[in-house]
Design an enzyme around this catalytic site. Structure first.
Site, mmCIF file in Angstrom:
data_model
loop_
_atom_site.group_PDB
_atom_site.id
_atom_site.type_symbol
_atom_site.label_atom_id
_atom_site.label_comp_id
_atom_site.label_asym_id
_atom_site.label_seq_id
_atom_site.Cartn_x
_atom_site.Cartn_y
_atom_site.Cartn_z
ATOM 1 N N ASP A 107 0.860 -1.184 0.000
ATOM 2 C CA ASP A 107 0.000 0.000 0.000
ATOM 3 C C ASP A 107 0.904 1.244 0.000
ATOM 4 O O ASP A 107 0.743 2.154 0.811
ATOM 5 C CB ASP A 107 -0.942 -0.012 1.213
ATOM 6 C CG ASP A 107 -1.970 1.116 1.167
ATOM 7 O OD1 ASP A 107 -2.098 1.756 0.107
ATOM 8 O OD2 ASP A 107 -2.621 1.375 2.202
ATOM 9 N N ASN A 149 -2.548 3.003 12.773
ATOM 10 C CA ASN A 149 -3.720 2.135 12.909
ATOM 11 C C ASN A 149 -3.387 0.667 12.636
ATOM 12 O O ASN A 149 -3.983 -0.228 13.206
ATOM 13 C CB ASN A 149 -4.824 2.596 11.953
ATOM 14 C CG ASN A 149 -6.038 1.689 12.019
ATOM 15 O OD1 ASN A 149 -6.736 1.667 13.033
ATOM 16 N ND2 ASN A 149 -6.260 0.898 10.991
ATOM 17 N N HIS A 150 -2.396 0.470 11.729
ATOM 18 C CA HIS A 150 -2.094 -0.898 11.296
ATOM 19 C C HIS A 150 -0.625 -0.986 10.913
ATOM 20 O O HIS A 150 0.044 0.034 10.760
ATOM 21 C CB HIS A 150 -2.968 -1.261 10.093
ATOM 22 C CG HIS A 150 -3.034 -0.170 9.055
ATOM 23 N ND1 HIS A 150 -4.024 0.785 9.047
ATOM 24 C CD2 HIS A 150 -2.217 0.158 8.038
ATOM 25 C CE1 HIS A 150 -3.826 1.635 8.061
ATOM 26 N NE2 HIS A 150 -2.716 1.286 7.427
ATOM 27 N N GLN A 216 -2.544 -5.614 5.960
ATOM 28 C CA GLN A 216 -2.359 -4.496 6.904
ATOM 29 C C GLN A 216 -3.120 -4.776 8.208
ATOM 30 O O GLN A 216 -4.143 -4.148 8.490
ATOM 31 C CB GLN A 216 -2.851 -3.189 6.266
ATOM 32 C CG GLN A 216 -2.002 -2.748 5.077
ATOM 33 C CD GLN A 216 -2.633 -1.608 4.306
ATOM 34 O OE1 GLN A 216 -3.707 -1.749 3.710
ATOM 35 N NE2 GLN A 216 -1.994 -0.465 4.317
ATOM 36 N N ASP A 218 -4.649 -4.700 11.749
ATOM 37 C CA ASP A 218 -4.883 -3.596 12.692
ATOM 38 C C ASP A 218 -4.157 -3.823 14.000
ATOM 39 O O ASP A 218 -4.122 -4.961 14.510
ATOM 40 C CB ASP A 218 -6.383 -3.494 12.993
ATOM 41 C CG ASP A 218 -7.030 -2.318 12.301
ATOM 42 O OD1 ASP A 218 -6.855 -2.197 11.076
ATOM 43 O OD2 ASP A 218 -7.719 -1.536 12.992
ATOM 44 N N ARG A 246 2.049 13.806 9.931
ATOM 45 C CA ARG A 246 0.724 13.646 9.353
ATOM 46 C C ARG A 246 0.290 12.267 9.841
ATOM 47 O O ARG A 246 1.008 11.281 9.686
ATOM 48 C CB ARG A 246 0.814 13.702 7.833
ATOM 49 C CG ARG A 246 -0.517 13.437 7.094
ATOM 50 C CD ARG A 246 -0.633 12.002 6.694
ATOM 51 N NE ARG A 246 -1.778 11.751 5.822
ATOM 52 C CZ ARG A 246 -2.186 10.541 5.487
ATOM 53 N NH1 ARG A 246 -1.563 9.465 5.929
ATOM 54 N NH2 ARG A 246 -3.218 10.379 4.705
ATOM 55 N N ASP A 248 -2.089 9.053 9.763
ATOM 56 C CA ASP A 248 -2.947 8.291 8.869
ATOM 57 C C ASP A 248 -4.172 7.784 9.631
ATOM 58 O O ASP A 248 -4.033 7.160 10.690
ATOM 59 C CB ASP A 248 -2.127 7.101 8.349
ATOM 60 C CG ASP A 248 -2.793 6.355 7.228
ATOM 61 O OD1 ASP A 248 -2.790 6.875 6.099
ATOM 62 O OD2 ASP A 248 -3.305 5.246 7.475
ATOM 63 N N GLU A 290 -5.556 12.930 9.247
ATOM 64 C CA GLU A 290 -6.321 12.582 8.056
ATOM 65 C C GLU A 290 -7.625 11.929 8.516
ATOM 66 O O GLU A 290 -7.685 10.725 8.719
ATOM 67 C CB GLU A 290 -5.503 11.605 7.202
ATOM 68 C CG GLU A 290 -6.176 11.249 5.887
ATOM 69 C CD GLU A 290 -6.138 9.762 5.597
ATOM 70 O OE1 GLU A 290 -5.812 8.968 6.485
ATOM 71 O OE2 GLU A 290 -6.471 9.404 4.466
ATOM 72 N N HIS A 356 -2.372 12.126 -2.357
ATOM 73 C CA HIS A 356 -1.948 10.882 -2.991
ATOM 74 C C HIS A 356 -3.099 9.877 -3.136
ATOM 75 O O HIS A 356 -2.919 8.843 -3.761
ATOM 76 C CB HIS A 356 -0.816 10.268 -2.176
ATOM 77 C CG HIS A 356 -1.246 9.914 -0.787
ATOM 78 N ND1 HIS A 356 -1.379 10.858 0.215
ATOM 79 C CD2 HIS A 356 -1.634 8.743 -0.235
ATOM 80 C CE1 HIS A 356 -1.814 10.268 1.305
ATOM 81 N NE2 HIS A 356 -1.972 8.981 1.072
ATOM 82 N N ASP A 357 -4.243 10.151 -2.530
ATOM 83 C CA ASP A 357 -5.388 9.230 -2.603
ATOM 84 C C ASP A 357 -6.451 9.686 -3.589
ATOM 85 O O ASP A 357 -7.298 8.886 -3.998
ATOM 86 C CB ASP A 357 -6.075 9.124 -1.235
ATOM 87 C CG ASP A 357 -5.258 8.320 -0.241
ATOM 88 O OD1 ASP A 357 -4.598 7.351 -0.649
ATOM 89 O OD2 ASP A 357 -5.277 8.681 0.954
HETATM 90 C C1 NOJ Z 1 -4.982 6.604 4.264
HETATM 91 C C2 NOJ Z 1 -3.844 6.837 3.318
HETATM 92 O O1 NOJ Z 1 -3.867 8.154 2.855
HETATM 93 C C3 NOJ Z 1 -3.985 5.826 2.203
HETATM 94 O O2 NOJ Z 1 -3.081 6.079 1.160
HETATM 95 C C4 NOJ Z 1 -3.782 4.469 2.803
HETATM 96 O O3 NOJ Z 1 -3.973 3.498 1.793
HETATM 97 C C5 NOJ Z 1 -4.778 4.207 3.947
HETATM 98 N N1 NOJ Z 1 -4.869 5.324 4.848
HETATM 99 C C6 NOJ Z 1 -4.353 3.014 4.746
HETATM 100 O O4 NOJ Z 1 -3.176 3.317 5.450
#
Ligand code: NOJ
Ligand code: CA
Length: 545
Positions: A107, A149-150, A216, A218, A246, A248, A290, A356-357
């Site tokens: 990821d 988180n993971h 991933q 948790d 930052r 996540d 985020e 980036h998402d």
């Molecule tokens: C948010 C991130 O911005 C994203 O790119 C990621 O795939 C997920 N969280 C999981 O970490």
């Protein structure tokens, strides 16, 4: 723009869906669209208080796609170091690096295999320390991306848990004999992850819980050792000079039955992170969360004064509307009103045009530079902390080849030199991910040579923002908003500035403001605000006399 083309975009805005691929609408550029005026760049930053992060313009980048220094086709930390002067030239006050940690990249690094090291593709911890020092020398802060988180399934914590029933980290993950309906209160906004939350482990003979890809797992925040280890990780990086983070999905640390986001235990853990990072008056340090969701829920994560920032994803939808559709003054004004009402004085929204998402704003605007200039002007004059995503200043559109999923379209390598092999990003025959098709035409050197380019526009706006306390402070008052007009005032007293947009693609507008004259800080000259002429798709930043 034909309505059939607008509608899918509006749906995209409303749902903030991350499309695997983006079909860009053809640009609608009527011949009478007046491009925005260009003046020489204002002097380098100086107005921003160097001791705090709130006044700065931040820049998000992926080391992997920024600059390759050793010809292996992969961006690295030494390459980034070479580009810091360019970022300083743009006026950037802080950089957020997407995850730089060892990772199998299932990821793109959001699957961390070691929180205290650097991915070998990027260099070493010493290289990262050098980037931090070099950034500090140029007056820039460095924030790392922390994914708490993971972890990656290759993280030794998880590997030990799988292979050794007595491993203390067994309880650092969440196991179940049955795949229950845990955590179904919020749909995962990132479509590629699917809806499965549990994966079977043959080794353990049980299911483990994950909110994202199966690789991933948790972390179990109910185990105090997990919390302590993660807080210690923050200490580790801050001791090495990192200025902030930052975080996540930091709303998802704790789950309660069906609920997996915004739980009170998570808010409490935030307090601990906040205290550690920016407590005791460390206003040079900060973090941004985020947190996707409805902004009045998201606000729960703002604590008392001195608090960090949270990305304003709902506001993003309005900014996209403003950038693409026009006729959107009321939408923009409403977004500002709802986000700013009752906001604690020290809190800030993180303002983005994408990351980036998300699909790239360049594609959303169909490559129309006049709309991209408006979008940038909105992001850089509204109150909040702007986070520019690398490549937005060039107007890059989505790439078409993917490594992991469709989001890679927004993560293509930076084109630095139009005529160099590897576009100045790499000397390798092939970069790790193909350039977006528009890269050569929009290369940074080409835009630097053109005073009317989007890159120069960003530079002028950022320099102006840095130099104007009103623009990087918190005050905001709406002065006018209708379909095409959006006018607001920033700052107060002698320092107050008026920002006036005409969002229409084709029609000129007049704004009847107060009976004073004002200097136009962007376009030059002086205007009577009583009868302010605004060409189509234009913005004026005004200093009333
Ligand atoms: C948010 C991130 O911005 C994203 O790119 C990621 O795939 C997920 N969280 C999981 O970490
Ligand atoms: Ca490299």
């Amino acid at each position: 723009m034909p309505m059939g083309c607008q509608l899918p975009i509006i749906r995209l805005l409303a749902g903030l869906l991350l499309a695997a691929t983006l079909t860009a609408c053809p640009p609608d550029t009527p011949s009478d669209v007046v491009d925005l005026p260009v003046v020489a760049p204002t002097p380098p930053p100086g107005g921003a208080d160097p001791s705090t992060f709130r006044e700065r313009v931040f820049y998000e980048l992926w080391v992997r796609s920024y600059q390759d220094s050793n010809g292996d086709g992969i961006g690295d930390l030494k390459g980034l170091e070479q580009r810091l002067d360019m970022l300083a030239k743009l006026g950037i006050g802080g950089i957020w690096l997407m995850p730089t940690f060892p990772s199998p990249l299932q990821d793109s690094g959001y699957d961390v295999a070691n929180y205290r090291d650097v991915h070998p593709d990027y260099g070493s911890v010493a290289d990262l320390e050098r980037v931090i020092e070099a950034a500090h020398d140029r007056g820039m802060l460095v924030w790392l991306d922390m994914v708490f988180n993971h972890v990656s399934d290759l993280h030794p914590w998880f590997q030990n848990a799988l292979t050794n029933p007595a491993a203390p980290t067994r309880d650092w993950f969440v196991w179940s004999p049955e795949p229950t309906t845990r955590c179904v209160d919020v749909p995962n906004q990132f479509t590629p992850f699917g809806t499965d939350r549990w994966t079977w482990s043959d080794e353990i003979g049980a299911w483990y819980f994950h909110q994202f890809y199966p690789r991933q797992p948790d972390l179990n925040f109910r185990n105090p050792a997990v919390q302590e280890e993660l807080l210690d990780t923050l200490r580790y990086w801050m001791d090495l000079g990192v200025d902030g983070f930052r975080f996540d999905v930091p709303d998802r640390f704790f789950e309660n039955g069906h609920r997996c986001a915004m739980q009170p235990e998570t808010v409490e853990f935030h307090g601990r992170m906040r205290e550690l990072i920016s407590g005791r008056g460390r206003l040079d340090r900060g973090f941004v969360g985020e947190i996707w969701g409805v902004q009045d829920e998201v606000r729960t994560f703002f604590g008392p004064a001195g608090d960090p920032a949270i990305f304003a994803f709902e506001w993003l939808a309005a900014l996209w509307t403003g950038a693409v559709v026009g006729e959107s003054g009321t939408v923009l004004a409403k977004a500002a009103r709802t986000h700013l009402a009752g906001l604690p004085a020290e809190s800030r929204w993180g303002l983005i045009l994408g990351n980036h998402d998300t699909p790239r704003i360049g594609s959303i605007a169909g490559g129309d530079v006049s709309r991209l200039k408006l979008a940038a002007a909105l992001q850089l004059t509204l109150p909040g902390i702007p986070f520019v995503w690398a490549g937005e200043e060039l107007g890059l559109e989505m790439g078409t080849s993917f490594l992991v999923d469709g989001r890679d379209g927004a993560r293509t390598p930076m084109p630095w030199e139009a005529d160099a092999p590897g576009l100045g990003f790499t000397t390798a025959d092939t970069p790790f991910l193909a350039f977006s098709p528009d890269s050569a035409a929009k290369a940074q050197d080409r835009q630097a040579a053109d005073p009317e380019s989007l890159w120069h526009w960003y530079r002028r706006l950022i320099m102006l923002r840095n130099a104007e306390p009103a623009l990087h402070g918190a005050e905001y008052r709406e002065l006018a908003a209708d379909g095409n007009i959006y006018v607001f005032e920033r700052g107060q007293g002698q320092d107050r500035r008026i920002v006036a947009f005409n969002l229409s693609r084709t029609a000129s507008r007049r704004w009847v403001g107060p009976a004073v004259e004002a200097d136009d800080l962007l376009g030059g000259g002086r205007h009577r605000l009583r009868d302010l002429h605004l060409p189509p798709a234009s913005v004026r930043i005004l200093a009333p006399r």
